[in-house]
Design an enzyme around this catalytic site. Structure first.
Site, PDB file in Angstrom:
ATOM      1  N   LEU A 191      59.666  38.129  36.476  1.00 26.70           N
ATOM      2  CA  LEU A 191      58.988  37.829  37.739  1.00 26.70           C
ATOM      3  C   LEU A 191      57.590  37.288  37.461  1.00 26.70           C
ATOM      4  O   LEU A 191      56.886  37.771  36.585  1.00 26.70           O
ATOM      5  CB  LEU A 191      58.894  39.080  38.607  1.00 26.70           C
ATOM      6  CG  LEU A 191      60.207  39.704  39.068  1.00 26.70           C
ATOM      7  CD1 LEU A 191      59.943  40.738  40.164  1.00 26.70           C
ATOM      8  CD2 LEU A 191      61.173  38.648  39.586  1.00 26.70           C
ATOM      9  N   SER A 192      57.236  36.265  38.226  1.00 29.88           N
ATOM     10  CA  SER A 192      55.914  35.647  38.102  1.00 29.88           C
ATOM     11  C   SER A 192      55.565  35.021  39.445  1.00 29.88           C
ATOM     12  O   SER A 192      56.454  34.502  40.140  1.00 29.88           O
ATOM     13  CB  SER A 192      55.965  34.553  37.030  1.00 29.88           C
ATOM     14  OG  SER A 192      54.884  33.660  37.189  1.00 29.88           O
ATOM     15  N   GLN A 204      46.780  39.204  27.384  1.00 34.35           N
ATOM     16  CA  GLN A 204      45.744  39.691  28.308  1.00 34.35           C
ATOM     17  C   GLN A 204      45.603  41.210  28.179  1.00 34.35           C
ATOM     18  O   GLN A 204      44.502  41.750  28.083  1.00 34.35           O
ATOM     19  CB  GLN A 204      46.123  39.309  29.736  1.00 34.35           C
ATOM     20  CG  GLN A 204      45.352  40.053  30.806  1.00 34.35           C
ATOM     21  CD  GLN A 204      45.657  39.563  32.207  1.00 34.35           C
ATOM     22  OE1 GLN A 204      45.227  38.502  32.584  1.00 34.35           O
ATOM     23  NE2 GLN A 204      46.389  40.344  32.992  1.00 34.35           N
ATOM     24  N   HIS A 241      54.304  43.362  40.689  1.00 38.70           N
ATOM     25  CA  HIS A 241      53.086  44.035  41.184  1.00 38.70           C
ATOM     26  C   HIS A 241      53.450  45.382  41.817  1.00 38.70           C
ATOM     27  O   HIS A 241      52.751  46.376  41.635  1.00 38.70           O
ATOM     28  CB  HIS A 241      52.387  43.178  42.242  1.00 38.70           C
ATOM     29  CG  HIS A 241      51.899  41.856  41.731  1.00 38.70           C
ATOM     30  ND1 HIS A 241      52.536  40.667  42.017  1.00 38.70           N
ATOM     31  CD2 HIS A 241      50.845  41.545  40.946  1.00 38.70           C
ATOM     32  CE1 HIS A 241      51.874  39.678  41.434  1.00 38.70           C
ATOM     33  NE2 HIS A 241      50.860  40.177  40.777  1.00 38.70           N
ATOM     34  N   ARG A 297      54.199  32.372  39.776  1.00 39.96           N
ATOM     35  CA  ARG A 297      54.411  30.924  39.648  1.00 39.96           C
ATOM     36  C   ARG A 297      55.876  30.532  39.807  1.00 39.96           C
ATOM     37  O   ARG A 297      56.184  29.334  39.895  1.00 39.96           O
ATOM     38  CB  ARG A 297      53.877  30.424  38.302  1.00 39.96           C
ATOM     39  CG  ARG A 297      52.357  30.457  38.204  1.00 39.96           C
ATOM     40  CD  ARG A 297      51.838  29.701  36.987  1.00 39.96           C
ATOM     41  NE  ARG A 297      50.399  29.523  37.036  1.00 39.96           N
ATOM     42  CZ  ARG A 297      49.499  30.322  36.464  1.00 39.96           C
ATOM     43  NH1 ARG A 297      49.904  31.389  35.802  1.00 39.96           N
ATOM     44  NH2 ARG A 297      48.209  30.081  36.572  1.00 39.96           N
ATOM     45  N   LYS A 325      53.030  44.162  31.041  1.00 42.37           N
ATOM     46  CA  LYS A 325      53.251  43.724  29.659  1.00 42.37           C
ATOM     47  C   LYS A 325      53.611  42.242  29.586  1.00 42.37           C
ATOM     48  O   LYS A 325      53.633  41.662  28.514  1.00 42.37           O
ATOM     49  CB  LYS A 325      54.390  44.539  29.041  1.00 42.37           C
ATOM     50  CG  LYS A 325      54.012  45.937  28.625  1.00 42.37           C
ATOM     51  CD  LYS A 325      55.250  46.562  28.016  1.00 42.37           C
ATOM     52  CE  LYS A 325      54.982  47.855  27.339  1.00 42.37           C
ATOM     53  NZ  LYS A 325      56.248  48.433  26.823  1.00 42.37           N
ATOM     54  N   LYS A 326      53.940  41.655  30.735  1.00 44.34           N
ATOM     55  CA  LYS A 326      54.300  40.229  30.714  1.00 44.34           C
ATOM     56  C   LYS A 326      53.125  39.403  30.199  1.00 44.34           C
ATOM     57  O   LYS A 326      53.296  38.461  29.438  1.00 44.34           O
ATOM     58  CB  LYS A 326      54.714  39.763  32.101  1.00 44.34           C
ATOM     59  CG  LYS A 326      55.034  38.307  32.110  1.00 44.34           C
ATOM     60  CD  LYS A 326      55.893  37.943  33.275  1.00 44.34           C
ATOM     61  CE  LYS A 326      55.833  36.466  33.467  1.00 44.34           C
ATOM     62  NZ  LYS A 326      54.487  36.080  33.918  1.00 44.34           N
TER      63      LYS A 326
HETATM   64  O1  PAF Z   1      46.962  39.289  35.557  1.00 41.00           O
HETATM   65  C1  PAF Z   1      46.332  38.896  36.551  1.00 41.00           C
HETATM   66  O2  PAF Z   1      46.849  38.793  37.644  1.00 41.00           O
HETATM   67  C2  PAF Z   1      44.863  38.502  36.382  1.00 41.00           C
HETATM   68  O3  PAF Z   1      44.630  37.906  35.145  1.00 41.00           O
HETATM   69  C3  PAF Z   1      43.908  39.669  36.621  1.00 41.00           C
HETATM   70  C4  PAF Z   1      44.074  40.764  35.581  1.00 41.00           C
HETATM   71  C5  PAF Z   1      44.116  40.240  37.998  1.00 41.00           C
HETATM   72  C6  PAF Z   1      42.462  39.178  36.511  1.00 41.00           C
HETATM   73  O4  PAF Z   1      42.184  38.185  37.449  1.00 41.00           O
END
Ligand code: PAF
Length: 273
Positions: free
Chosen positions: A181-182, A150, A34, A184, A145-146
């Site tokens: 990194l995640s 999405q 992030h 989770r 890109k992970k």
């Molecule tokens: O990737 C994420 O963390 C979520 O899917 C997002 C894009 C914030 C939408 O809730």
């Protein structure tokens, strides 16, 4: 740094903003992945808005919505240090009304890979992302890109709904041993943390075979599956960058994608070839 929790307040502040706005949508539990999105947004925009919202509509009923890590205090510290100007942290009630129009991700994209074990997941993602886009009207929006599928589905929404937003894909950030990194990853115990390395190793083994000249997609998928043998594999796929199956790998047009369970934790990883 401003912390805002209502749509009304956010809209009023947005009205006054001049120059470019970078949006970093997150579900919190922030890590260096992030942070790298925020850093890129900071460099490229006059104002940076981060959202922190664990979006209920993208979790299936049996999934980990309740368990999903929430660390608001730490997240706010990270945002402050990284130079975020405003954090939007709405409640569930603020974001969703009782009656709303349906928003569906395209069927061809939404029910494969992530969508095949998480049907409806991408509908929820698009619902919340569209709301965030409408509220913040960003110049640029940053996605990792992970979450390759999405990212592609959001790019498709922006293009086909003619949204005037530049989607900025950001590279995967990894631990020094290769683990992507995640949020989770914190669910992994010591043994599972080691087992989780199989995902990045599988991608590495596959890319090495491709570098040596292998172009057969099925053979590369087999290499990944063999490398993941101790894990419960959800999928290990070679696809074009527009998420279509191809028999032959074309360099700069391919993604290798993996989802696998390490214990009870489902992890994903991918490599752009
Ligand atoms: O990737 C994420 O963390 C979520 O899917 C997002 C894009 C914030 C939408 O809730």
């Amino acid at each position: 740094m401003k912390i805002v929790s209502t749509a009304k307040e956010l809209t009023a502040i947005r009205e006054e903003l001049k120059g470019s706005v970078g949006l970093v949508p997150t579900m919190g539990a922030m890590h260096n992945g992030h942070l790298s999105l925020i850093r890129q947004a900071r460099i490229q925009n006059d104002t940076v808005i981060a959202s922190i919202f664990v979006n209920p509509t993208q979790f299936l009923p049996h999934e980990d919505y309740e368990k999903y890590p929430r660390r608001e205090e730490a997240d706010l510290k990270i945002c402050t240090l990284a130079g975020v100007d405003m954090v939007f942290m709405p409640t569930r009630e603020e974001m969703y009304a009782k009656i709303e129009p349906e928003i569906s991700a395209p069927k061809d994209l939404a029910y494969i890979l992530e969508g095949s074990s998480r049907p409806g997941h991408f509908d929820g993602v698009l619902r919340v992302v569209l709301k965030l886009f409408n509220l913040t009207r960003p110049t640029n929006a940053y996605f990792g890109k992970k979450d390759a599928q999405q990212l592609y589905i959001i790019q498709n929404m922006v293009k086909t709904l003619f949204l005037n937003i530049n989607i900025v894909p950001c590279d995967i950030v990894r631990e020094s041993d290769g683990l992507a990194l995640s949020s989770r990853n914190i669910f992994l115990d010591e043994k599972e943390r080691v087992q989780a390395l199989a995902l990045s190793i599988a991608l590495k083994n596959a890319s090495q075979a491709i570098m040596k000249g292998e172009r057969d997609a099925k053979k590369i998928e087999l290499i990944m599956i063999e490398s993941l043998q101790d894990l419960r594999v959800d999928y290990a796929k070679v696809l074009s960058r527009d998420f279509e199956a191809k028999e032959q790998i074309v360099i700069k047009e391919t993604i290798l994608l993996i989802a696998a369970f390490v214990g009870n934790t489902r992890l994903i990883d991918n490599l752009w070839i």
